[in-house]
Design an enzyme around this catalytic site. Structure first.
Site, PDB file in Angstrom:
ATOM      1  CG  ASP A 134       1.280   4.226   4.356  1.00  0.00           C
ATOM      2  OD1 ASP A 134       0.077   4.015   4.126  1.00  0.00           O
ATOM      3  OD2 ASP A 134       2.023   3.378   4.897  1.00  0.00           O
TER       4      ASP A 134
ATOM      5  CG  ASP B 250       8.829   1.509  12.850  1.00  0.00           C
ATOM      6  OD1 ASP B 250       9.185   2.111  11.807  1.00  0.00           O
ATOM      7  OD2 ASP B 250       7.999   0.585  12.832  1.00  0.00           O
TER       8      ASP B 250
ATOM      9  CG  ASP C 290      -0.196  -0.336   2.488  1.00  0.00           C
ATOM     10  OD1 ASP C 290       0.990   0.028   2.634  1.00  0.00           O
ATOM     11  OD2 ASP C 290      -0.792  -0.976   3.379  1.00  0.00           O
TER      12      ASP C 290
END
Ligand code: ATP
Ligand code: MG
Length: 410
Positions: free
Chosen positions: A45, A123, A43
């Protein structure tokens, strides 16, 4: 470099539109990482300095979601693009403005910031790359590109602190290292060991999402094995009290089957996998002198689901599905009179039959029952009849009185 042809046209159009309205906008995260690694992104983002409300105003087909972490979803007929506003996280100037609990876990993060600040709240370095499809430039403040070349998962900032802020990062480190075939660096390993226990404070809804990402992504077996090394499976799958050889085999066979189906582009559902993973608990609870006690069997089903529910929120629609697969296991053992015809007509027959084959692989018993059902379902009425009448008396007796689960109940 990155080929724009591999990027969703819809995502590029959103970036353009935001930039035309004088906002900054980039593709970010997993899609940039995957493109640089030669993988197909799942996907796309987008990160921007426009606030969720501003994004919402520009795109008609959009919706603001989340409270802990506000995002905008923008849709067209076939795609959904997630747009996140740059966040600053926490630094010396705004210390205390993130909402955290006693263990340091972030409860809410909606403090807007600059692109550079946004990179520090992500992260891992390989997940903090910002790509502009118009200029083809990548912004990389944390050596993410270098670490892609070195095939390493590296935490942004001290992993002990970052994994306390959000314990799900332990699971993500493992998932990305397996998916990309990257090494997890020593500091991260130590942080997983030290902070993995904090996963017990994560909501069951979030852990269900993570469960699906880990076990329905084509490398479930590999992920399971690495999670075992770090002792983290127990936060995703309720343990069977007395693990035997069958339990271990069954888990591995179920995961392998899921991986194989994904490889072959067949559909997978978390319901099927959960039915398989929890089966050993169910038969252990129904065990009476090496055979299934039906009363216990039917009574235990809800309790087992409820116990799993505490870990991962299984959506309602899967509960009946899971119980159907379980109950059909008993029906598959009974091959008398009209029963096989009824069983075959059940909407969940195919899933139940697939699970029977997995059980047979795992229990090392002879595969007579699976083979019988294989031919029963594909043959015409006349042969179906003879398949039932050909069952010798001993087998009929067995399916009446005994379910023949002895290998699984040892
Ligand atoms: P994939 O979609 O392949 O699972 P991804 O990296 O895109 O991987 P997402 O969960 O879609 O993962 O998140 C998009 C990006 O948001 C990540 O790349 C990362 O930069 C950031 N992100 C997501 N979850 C976290 C988290 N728990 N902590 C910090 N940053 C995160
Ligand atoms: Mg993603």
């Amino acid at each position: 470099m990155i080929n724009n042809k591999k990027i969703s046209k819809f995502a590029i159009s959103i970036v353009k539109e935001l930039q035309e309205k004088n906002f900054q906008a980039y593709l970010v995260g997993g899609c940039v990482r995957d493109l640089l690694c030669g993988l197909e992104p799942k996907d796309f983002d987008i990160a921007t300095n426009a606030t969720p409300e501003q994004v919402r105003k520009i795109f008609k087909a959009s919706r603001i979601i989340g409270k802990r972490f506000k995002l905008v979803h923008i849709f067209n007929r076939s795609e959904l693009i997630e747009v996140a506003t740059f966040r600053s996280g926490e630094d010396s100037s705004n210390i205390g403005s993130l909402v955290k609990d006693q263990s340091g876990k972030i409860l809410r993060d909606n403090i807007w910031g600059t692109l550079e600040e946004d990179t520090y709240r992500r992260d891992f370095t390989v997940n903090a790359l910002y790509f502009c499809p118009i200029t083809q430039k990548i912004k990389d403040h944390n050596d993410g590109i270098k670490h892609i070349h070195e095939k390493k998962i590296v935490s942004i900032g001290d992993p002990q602190k970052r994994f306390s802020e959000d314990p799900v990062r332990s699971l993500r480190a493992i998932r990305f290292s397996n998916k990309l075939n990257f090494k997890i660096d020593q500091e991260i390993k130590a942080a997983i060991y030290d902070k993995g226990g904090l996963l017990s404070s994560i909501s069951n809804a979030r852990l269900f999402d993570e469960f699906c990402k880990i076990f329905l992504n084509g490398i479930a077996e590999k992920n399971f094995n690495k999670l075992t090394t770090f002792g983290l499976n127990k936060y995703l799958i309720g343990a069977t009290p007395n693990v035997n050889k069958f339990t271990n085999n069954l888990i591995i066979e179920a995961l392998r089957n899921t991986d194989k189906r994904i490889f072959n582009n067949q559909s997978v559902t978390p319901g099927f996998l959960i039915a398989a993973l929890l089966w050993p608990q169910l038969i252990e609870k129904s065990n009476q002198n090496g055979d299934i006690n039906l009363r216990k069997f039917f009574r235990s089903m809800d309790g087992i689901l409820r116990r799993q529910q505490k870990l991962t929120a299984i959506p309602r629609k899967f509960h009946t599905y899971i119980k159907d697969i379980w109950v059909l296991q008993l029906k598959l053992h009974s091959r008398i009179g009209k029963q096989p015809y009824k069983t075959l007509k059940h909407p969940r027959f195919r899933a139940a039959y697939d699970f029977l084959l997995i059980r047979e692989k795992a229990n090392g018993q002879d595969k007579e029952l699976g083979k019988w059902w294989t031919s029963f379902q594909k043959n015409d009425d006349k042969i179906k009849k003879s398949l039932i009448s050909d069952l010798n008396e001993r087998k009929k007796e067995e399916s009446f009185k005994k379910f023949g689960f002895s290998e699984e109940l040892r």
